[in-house]
Motif scaffolding. Sequence first.
Motif, PDB file in Angstrom:
ATOM      1  N   GLN A   1      -6.634 -34.319   1.575  1.00  0.00           N
ATOM      2  CA  GLN A   1      -5.963 -33.901   2.808  1.00  0.00           C
ATOM      3  C   GLN A   1      -4.511 -33.627   2.452  1.00  0.00           C
ATOM      4  OE1 GLN A   1      -7.430 -33.711   5.920  1.00  0.00           O
ATOM      5  NE2 GLN A   1      -5.564 -32.906   6.775  1.00  0.00           N
ATOM      6  N   ASN A   2      -4.092 -32.355   2.515  1.00  0.00           N
ATOM      7  CA  ASN A   2      -2.736 -31.957   2.143  1.00  0.00           C
ATOM      8  C   ASN A   2      -1.758 -32.189   3.290  1.00  0.00           C
ATOM      9  OD1 ASN A   2      -3.251 -30.987  -0.521  1.00  0.00           O
ATOM     10  ND2 ASN A   2      -4.318 -29.263   0.390  1.00  0.00           N
ATOM     11  N   PRO A   3      -0.452 -32.209   3.013  1.00  0.00           N
ATOM     12  CA  PRO A   3       0.547 -32.432   4.055  1.00  0.00           C
ATOM     13  C   PRO A   3       0.511 -31.381   5.169  1.00  0.00           C
ATOM     14  CG  PRO A   3       1.560 -32.624   1.899  1.00  0.00           C
ATOM     15  CD  PRO A   3       0.164 -32.127   1.693  1.00  0.00           C
ATOM     16  N   ASP A   4       0.122 -30.154   4.843  1.00  0.00           N
ATOM     17  CA  ASP A   4       0.089 -29.104   5.865  1.00  0.00           C
ATOM     18  C   ASP A   4      -1.196 -29.121   6.688  1.00  0.00           C
ATOM     19  OD1 ASP A   4      -1.702 -28.189   4.016  1.00  0.00           O
ATOM     20  OD2 ASP A   4      -0.708 -26.266   3.649  1.00  0.00           O
ATOM     21  N   GLY A   5      -2.069 -30.092   6.450  1.00  0.00           N
ATOM     22  CA  GLY A   5      -3.294 -30.230   7.224  1.00  0.00           C
ATOM     23  C   GLY A   5      -4.514 -29.579   6.595  1.00  0.00           C
ATOM     24  N   THR A   6      -4.329 -28.802   5.547  1.00  0.00           N
ATOM     25  CA  THR A   6      -5.479 -28.177   4.897  1.00  0.00           C
ATOM     26  C   THR A   6      -6.257 -29.218   4.093  1.00  0.00           C
ATOM     27  OG1 THR A   6      -4.178 -27.549   2.955  1.00  0.00           O
ATOM     28  CG2 THR A   6      -4.357 -25.930   4.725  1.00  0.00           C
ATOM     29  N   ARG A   7      -7.538 -28.937   3.916  1.00  0.00           N
ATOM     30  CA  ARG A   7      -8.403 -29.846   3.160  1.00  0.00           C
ATOM     31  C   ARG A   7      -8.974 -29.115   1.969  1.00  0.00           C
ATOM     32  NH1 ARG A   7     -11.484 -33.898   6.768  1.00  0.00           N
ATOM     33  NH2 ARG A   7     -12.944 -33.704   5.068  1.00  0.00           N
ATOM     34  N   GLN A   8      -9.049 -29.817   0.856  1.00  0.00           N
ATOM     35  CA  GLN A   8      -9.680 -29.291  -0.341  1.00  0.00           C
ATOM     36  C   GLN A   8     -10.838 -30.218  -0.691  1.00  0.00           C
ATOM     37  OE1 GLN A   8      -5.920 -29.428  -2.558  1.00  0.00           O
ATOM     38  NE2 GLN A   8      -6.285 -27.266  -3.064  1.00  0.00           N
ATOM     39  N   GLU A   9     -11.978 -29.627  -1.050  1.00  0.00           N
ATOM     40  CA  GLU A   9     -13.161 -30.421  -1.363  1.00  0.00           C
ATOM     41  C   GLU A   9     -13.723 -30.032  -2.720  1.00  0.00           C
ATOM     42  OE1 GLU A   9     -16.208 -30.821   1.641  1.00  0.00           O
ATOM     43  OE2 GLU A   9     -14.782 -30.209   3.170  1.00  0.00           O
ATOM     44  N   TRP A  10     -14.285 -31.011  -3.393  1.00  0.00           N
ATOM     45  CA  TRP A  10     -14.980 -30.796  -4.660  1.00  0.00           C
ATOM     46  C   TRP A  10     -16.117 -31.781  -4.713  1.00  0.00           C
ATOM     47  CZ3 TRP A  10     -15.608 -34.482  -8.503  1.00  0.00           C
ATOM     48  CH2 TRP A  10     -16.130 -34.036  -9.706  1.00  0.00           C
ATOM     49  N   ASP A  11     -17.272 -31.339  -5.144  1.00  0.00           N
ATOM     50  CA  ASP A  11     -18.370 -32.274  -5.340  1.00  0.00           C
ATOM     51  C   ASP A  11     -19.212 -31.855  -6.536  1.00  0.00           C
ATOM     52  OD1 ASP A  11     -20.029 -30.226  -4.389  1.00  0.00           O
ATOM     53  OD2 ASP A  11     -20.015 -31.034  -2.370  1.00  0.00           O
TER      54      ASP A  11
END
Length: 164
Positions: free
Chosen positions: A96-106
């Motif tokens: 969860q980045n400071p600007d609200g964006t989310r990054q996912e990896w699995d």
Amino acid sequence: MPYHWTTTPRAPRQELQLWPHNALSAKGFAIMVLGFFLFASIPLYGLLGTVLLWGLLPFMLAATAGLWYALRRNTRDRQILETLSISDDLTRLLRQNPDGTRQEWDSNTYWVTVTLHETGGPVPNYVTLKGQGREVEIGAFLSDDERKTLYTDLLTALRRAKEK
């Protein structure tokens, strides 16, 4: 340490949460800005009643406002949360980045590898996870010693998950 396991090591799914260390509390912020203002105004006491006070006062207020802005911006920029979930079949990293964006990896847990890059990364002792043809960083905001400890913790957690 600015990370902790939210589940027990023997649980079917292990979860790790990481966040940047925030040394300045809200009370500390107020004390810092007020203290700076008070100490910066000391030289101006000798100028009370003169026209020079009005020439120097805006610079002192601008410096105080600059400090306030810089500390607030730093607090906002450090609102990062990384959550790593490890089960016997799937490993997932959510950021969860400071600007609200989310990054996912699995990736399939069996194929996940943890690497400690002592040099060559953006920071010393850079920790990455690799799987599904991608390599992602984890805990880059941690200190050197914390990244080393994180590396050993991740190796242990992945070994446990692969043994199940």
